[in-house]
Design a protein around this motif. Structure first.
Motif, PDB file in Angstrom:
ATOM      1  N   VAL A  43       0.847  -1.219  -0.084  1.00 22.35           N
ATOM      2  CA  VAL A  43      -0.018   0.106  -0.095  1.00 22.35           C
ATOM      3  C   VAL A  43       0.911   1.310   0.052  1.00 22.35           C
ATOM      4  CG1 VAL A  43      -1.645   1.565   1.489  1.00 22.35           C
ATOM      5  CG2 VAL A  43      -1.872  -1.130   0.953  1.00 22.35           C
ATOM      6  N   ARG A  44       1.759   1.192   0.804  1.00 13.25           N
ATOM      7  CA  ARG A  44       2.739   2.412   0.802  1.00 13.25           C
ATOM      8  C   ARG A  44       3.496   2.588  -0.395  1.00 13.25           C
ATOM      9  NH1 ARG A  44       6.782   1.836   5.234  1.00 13.25           N
ATOM     10  NH2 ARG A  44       6.189  -0.424   5.291  1.00 13.25           N
ATOM     11  N   GLU A  45       4.077   1.449  -0.900  1.00 11.65           N
ATOM     12  CA  GLU A  45       4.687   1.397  -2.166  1.00 11.65           C
ATOM     13  C   GLU A  45       3.930   2.106  -3.400  1.00 11.65           C
ATOM     14  OE1 GLU A  45       5.768  -2.260  -4.631  1.00 11.65           O
ATOM     15  OE2 GLU A  45       7.630  -1.660  -3.670  1.00 11.65           O
ATOM     16  N   ALA A  46       2.504   1.611  -3.341  1.00 13.14           N
ATOM     17  CA  ALA A  46       1.421   2.053  -4.350  1.00 13.14           C
ATOM     18  C   ALA A  46       1.552   3.597  -4.272  1.00 13.14           C
ATOM     19  CB  ALA A  46       0.064   1.521  -4.122  1.00 13.14           C
ATOM     20  N   ARG A  47       1.752   4.173  -3.033  1.00  9.02           N
ATOM     21  CA  ARG A  47       1.337   5.753  -3.017  1.00  9.02           C
ATOM     22  C   ARG A  47       2.738   6.331  -3.371  1.00  9.02           C
ATOM     23  NH1 ARG A  47      -0.706   5.333   3.456  1.00  9.02           N
ATOM     24  NH2 ARG A  47      -2.729   4.596   3.102  1.00  9.02           N
ATOM     25  N   LEU A  48       3.912   6.090  -3.246  1.00  8.26           N
ATOM     26  CA  LEU A  48       5.112   6.444  -3.632  1.00  8.26           C
ATOM     27  C   LEU A  48       5.300   6.060  -4.886  1.00  8.26           C
ATOM     28  CD1 LEU A  48       7.203   5.595  -0.372  1.00  8.26           C
ATOM     29  CD2 LEU A  48       6.343   7.773  -1.293  1.00  8.26           C
ATOM     30  N   LEU A  53      12.757   4.780   1.951  1.00 13.22           N
ATOM     31  CA  LEU A  53      12.839   3.707   0.869  1.00 13.22           C
ATOM     32  C   LEU A  53      14.083   2.916   0.961  1.00 13.22           C
ATOM     33  CD1 LEU A  53      11.195   5.536  -2.420  1.00 13.22           C
ATOM     34  CD2 LEU A  53      10.036   3.948  -0.661  1.00 13.22           C
ATOM     35  N   GLY A  54      15.008   3.543   1.889  1.00  9.82           N
ATOM     36  CA  GLY A  54      16.171   2.632   2.114  1.00  9.82           C
ATOM     37  C   GLY A  54      17.371   2.767   1.096  1.00  9.82           C
ATOM     38  N   PHE A  55      17.420   3.964   0.497  1.00 10.47           N
ATOM     39  CA  PHE A  55      18.499   4.331  -0.362  1.00 10.47           C
ATOM     40  C   PHE A  55      19.408   5.281   0.351  1.00 10.47           C
ATOM     41  CE2 PHE A  55      20.400   7.500  -3.492  1.00 10.47           C
ATOM     42  CZ  PHE A  55      21.126   6.603  -4.115  1.00 10.47           C
ATOM     43  N   PHE A  77      10.451   7.264  -7.247  1.00 14.54           N
ATOM     44  CA  PHE A  77      11.495   7.572  -6.704  1.00 14.54           C
ATOM     45  C   PHE A  77      12.767   6.958  -7.522  1.00 14.54           C
ATOM     46  CE2 PHE A  77      14.879   6.340  -3.935  1.00 14.54           C
ATOM     47  CZ  PHE A  77      15.612   7.771  -3.198  1.00 14.54           C
ATOM     48  N   VAL A  78      12.408   5.665  -7.744  1.00 11.05           N
ATOM     49  CA  VAL A  78      13.730   4.946  -8.396  1.00 11.05           C
ATOM     50  C   VAL A  78      13.830   5.392  -9.837  1.00 11.05           C
ATOM     51  CG1 VAL A  78      14.435   2.816  -9.264  1.00 11.05           C
ATOM     52  CG2 VAL A  78      13.305   2.722  -6.982  1.00 11.05           C
ATOM     53  N   ASP A  79      12.807   5.827 -10.560  1.00 11.80           N
ATOM     54  CA  ASP A  79      12.927   6.670 -11.727  1.00 11.80           C
ATOM     55  C   ASP A  79      13.689   7.730 -11.508  1.00 11.80           C
ATOM     56  OD1 ASP A  79      11.537   4.555 -13.067  1.00 11.80           O
ATOM     57  OD2 ASP A  79       9.698   5.483 -13.121  1.00 11.80           O
ATOM     58  N   THR A  80      13.539   8.634 -10.667  1.00 12.01           N
ATOM     59  CA  THR A  80      14.022   9.792 -10.527  1.00 12.01           C
ATOM     60  C   THR A  80      15.573   9.330 -10.370  1.00 12.01           C
ATOM     61  OG1 THR A  80      12.345  10.669  -9.292  1.00 12.01           O
ATOM     62  CG2 THR A  80      14.406  11.665  -8.742  1.00 12.01           C
ATOM     63  N   LEU A  81      16.202   8.122  -9.546  1.00 14.55           N
ATOM     64  CA  LEU A  81      17.589   7.884  -9.536  1.00 14.55           C
ATOM     65  C   LEU A  81      18.143   7.660 -10.870  1.00 14.55           C
ATOM     66  CD1 LEU A  81      17.430   6.046  -6.163  1.00 14.55           C
ATOM     67  CD2 LEU A  81      18.572   8.332  -6.441  1.00 14.55           C
ATOM     68  N   LEU A  82      17.359   6.678 -11.546  1.00 13.28           N
ATOM     69  CA  LEU A  82      17.980   6.181 -12.920  1.00 13.28           C
ATOM     70  C   LEU A  82      17.939   7.469 -13.761  1.00 13.28           C
ATOM     71  CD1 LEU A  82      15.805   3.052 -13.009  1.00 13.28           C
ATOM     72  CD2 LEU A  82      18.327   3.168 -12.577  1.00 13.28           C
ATOM     73  N   GLU A  83      17.062   8.351 -13.762  1.00 10.42           N
ATOM     74  CA  GLU A  83      17.090   9.507 -14.862  1.00 10.42           C
ATOM     75  C   GLU A  83      18.226  10.544 -14.395  1.00 10.42           C
ATOM     76  OE1 GLU A  83      12.999  10.416 -15.040  1.00 10.42           O
ATOM     77  OE2 GLU A  83      12.540   8.495 -16.029  1.00 10.42           O
ATOM     78  N   GLY A  84      18.570  10.538 -13.147  1.00 10.00           N
ATOM     79  CA  GLY A  84      19.602  11.483 -12.807  1.00 10.00           C
ATOM     80  C   GLY A  84      18.831  12.726 -12.351  1.00 10.00           C
ATOM     81  N   PRO A 131      14.074  -2.792  -1.147  1.00 11.03           N
ATOM     82  CA  PRO A 131      13.623  -3.293  -2.554  1.00 11.03           C
ATOM     83  C   PRO A 131      13.333  -2.032  -3.588  1.00 11.03           C
ATOM     84  CG  PRO A 131      11.920  -3.042  -0.721  1.00 11.03           C
ATOM     85  CD  PRO A 131      13.214  -2.780  -0.218  1.00 11.03           C
ATOM     86  N   LEU A 132      14.372  -1.589  -4.054  1.00  5.91           N
ATOM     87  CA  LEU A 132      14.422  -0.336  -5.011  1.00  5.91           C
ATOM     88  C   LEU A 132      14.130  -0.870  -6.486  1.00  5.91           C
ATOM     89  CD1 LEU A 132      17.188   1.478  -3.213  1.00  5.91           C
ATOM     90  CD2 LEU A 132      14.837   2.222  -3.027  1.00  5.91           C
TER      91      LEU A 132
END
Length: 516
Positions: free
Chosen positions: A265-270, A296-298, A274-281, A343-344
């Motif tokens: 449920v929390r992951e669905a909200r986020l 998120l553990g990063f 976030f991971v896309d933001t990291l990958l795209e710089g 789990p990123l």
């Protein structure tokens, strides 16, 4: 296959024959059932011994009270066999020189073993060893049951559904799987047919049910059957211990599923944003981004590898393809969590991207996913991963690097940046060529006397690694050449004796000459 549940910890006739006191015992009729349970051993040498027998009793006798007339012996044998003893052990030769065939035949008709024991073996030794075996076996079962419960509890505290199944399987020495409501397996490894599993789960009630040569225990979540724990049965049999362990695992799985639903449920909200933001710089160091990273553990100061699972499904994805992608992403999240990594994960088209902390071995992740070729599981695709890079900027750089590897992802295979470096270099990829040169020659050039070391490699390659000829070409003594070779291997971590590595050295020199 039809399965059955049997009690574990009881002794079998075959175990009796393995006891020190019974090693000289002889089986009268070879086809007797040696798997019969022995519940106790009892010496009976009084008239009408069948009156004192109970099923599962190992009868020890000298035959003193047995009749001698053949007809009476046959009748006595029928009465004896009707009591279903575990076996009949006759001391010979004294009152009988051998086990009477008139008694052995009716016993054999019911599968009861007839045994001869040398007269000099004391019955008290046999009884003592049998009862010690039974008590020890029962104690072992209780101890194993406690150990399994503790192991499953530990798996619940810090693991995942895959950990629970793996722990259960490891403890029992049987295949085990956690199943979803539709009967599909939530964990890697052997599992029953999903259709049969779903039909078994659809049956009302919460009691264990037999399935595919094993046992299936429903997982109850808020009173609803949301899946099950399946344990494979050995030779179509499941022990009481295995049923109890599966029931405990079902409770543990229910607790983990509740926790996972809250996480989802929390992951669905986020989302995957976030991971896309990291990958795209696009990650920034503002307080909001830092807080989200922490949740998120990063670790923005940590070092990560970027991994990419390329699914076999063609684009555009079908509804089944979308479902497979989500299942694959779900499995990746579970495995990462089981290894103590955040789990990123994110998805795009037919790809699943995820981040691996530097201390998490990609090969360990791949092994836990269970998707390697020949595993018996249909792999959803192939996995490639890049080099470890520090910080959020390193993640964006690693993504660009991994994108160049996507074409080398093969279903059922795990491939690293280093593994595809040579084919990329040979295909004309300038970055790969530079990386190959850098990985082999840079450590030499940065060392003291580096140019001499590079020249040594050059001479070895040009002479086909003939040391005497290379030393002569360099104008140095053979001992000096061997010293340089040792330094080269120590600096680069690559041997000069392997044929494949020698080819890499030659390629590195060629690319170095092409791109000065």
């Amino acid at each position: 296959m039809t399965a059955s549940v049997r009690e574990q910890g009881n002794m079998r006739v075959r175990d009796v024959l393995a006891l020190p006191a019974c090693r000289a015992a002889r089986l009268v009729i070879p086809d007797a059932d040696l798997s019969r349970e022995v519940r106790l051993a009892h010496v009976i040498d009084i008239p009408d011994p069948e009156r004192w027998l109970r099923p599962g009793t190992l009868l020890l006798t000298t035959g003193l009270s047995w009749p001698r007339d053949p007809l009476a012996l046959a009748h006595f044998g029928e009465e004896l066999a009707r009591q279903e003893p575990a076996g009949v052990l006759l001391a010979v030769p004294r009152f009988f020189t051998a086990f009477p065939p008139e008694i052995a035949a009716p016993l054999a008709a019911r599968g009861v073993p007839a045994l001869e024991l040398p007269w000099e073996v004391p019955f008290v030794q046999v009884v003592q060893e049998v009862h010690e075996f039974i008590l020890r076996a029962q104690a072992d079962v209780l101890e194993r049951s406690e150990a399994i419960h503790r192991a499953l509890t530990r798996a619940a505290l810090g693991g995942s559904l895959a950990d629970v199944a793996g722990t259960l399987s490891g403890q029992l020495g049987r295949a085990a799987a956690l199943l979803a409501r539709d009967g599909t397996s939530l964990t890697p490894g052997p599992a029953p047919d999903s259709l049969q599993a779903r039909q078994a789960l659809d049956r009302p009630g919460s009691a264990p049910r037999l399935l595919a040569g094993g046992i299936l225990v429903p997982v109850l979540l808020r009173g609803q059957r949301e899946g099950g724990v399946w344990v494979e049965g050995g030779a179509g049999q499941v022990t009481d211990l295995e049923v109890r362990a599966a029931e405990h695992a079902a409770t543990v799985a229910a607790l983990l599923m509740l926790a996972q639903r809250d996480l989802e449920v929390r992951e669905a909200r986020l989302g995957y944003a976030f991971v896309d933001t990291l990958l795209e710089g696009h990650f920034t160091a503002d307080p909001t981004s830092q807080e989200r990273a922490l949740r998120l553990g990063f670790d923005p100061q940590g070092t990560y590898r970027v991994a990419l699972l390329v699914l076999s499904d063609a684009l555009p994805l079908s509804p089944e393809g979308f479902a497979r992608r989500e299942r694959a992403a779900h499995q990746v999240r579970e495995v990462l969590a089981s290894l103590g990594a955040a789990p990123l994960v994110t998805v795009s088209l037919n790809q699943v991207w995820f981040l691996l902390p530097e201390n998490v071995n990609p090969e360990r992740v791949w092994a836990r996913l269970g998707w390697e070729t020949g595993s018996g599981v249909e792999p959803p695709g192939g996995l490639v991963y890049g080099r470890a890079r520090p910080g959020a900027e390193g993640v964006a750089q690693a993504r660009a690097e991994v994108l160049t590897l996507a074409a080398y992802a093969r279903p059922g295979e795990l491939r690293s940046y280093a593994e595809v470096l040579v084919p990329r270099a040979l295909s004309g990829d300038r970055d790969a060529q530079a990386d190959l040169v850098r990985s082999l020659l840079a450590p030499l050039r940065e060392a003291r006397g580096g140019e001499a070391l590079v020249a040594t490699v050059q001479a070895l390659c040009e002479t086909g690694f003939a040391q005497a000829e290379a030393a002569a070409r360099l104008g140095i003594h053979g001992n000096t050449l061997r010293y340089r070779m040792d330094r080269i291997e120590a600096l680069t971590g690559r041997t000069l004796g392997d044929a494949g590595t020698r080819s890499l050295w030659w390629l590195a020199l060629q690319f170095d000459a092409m791109n000065p």
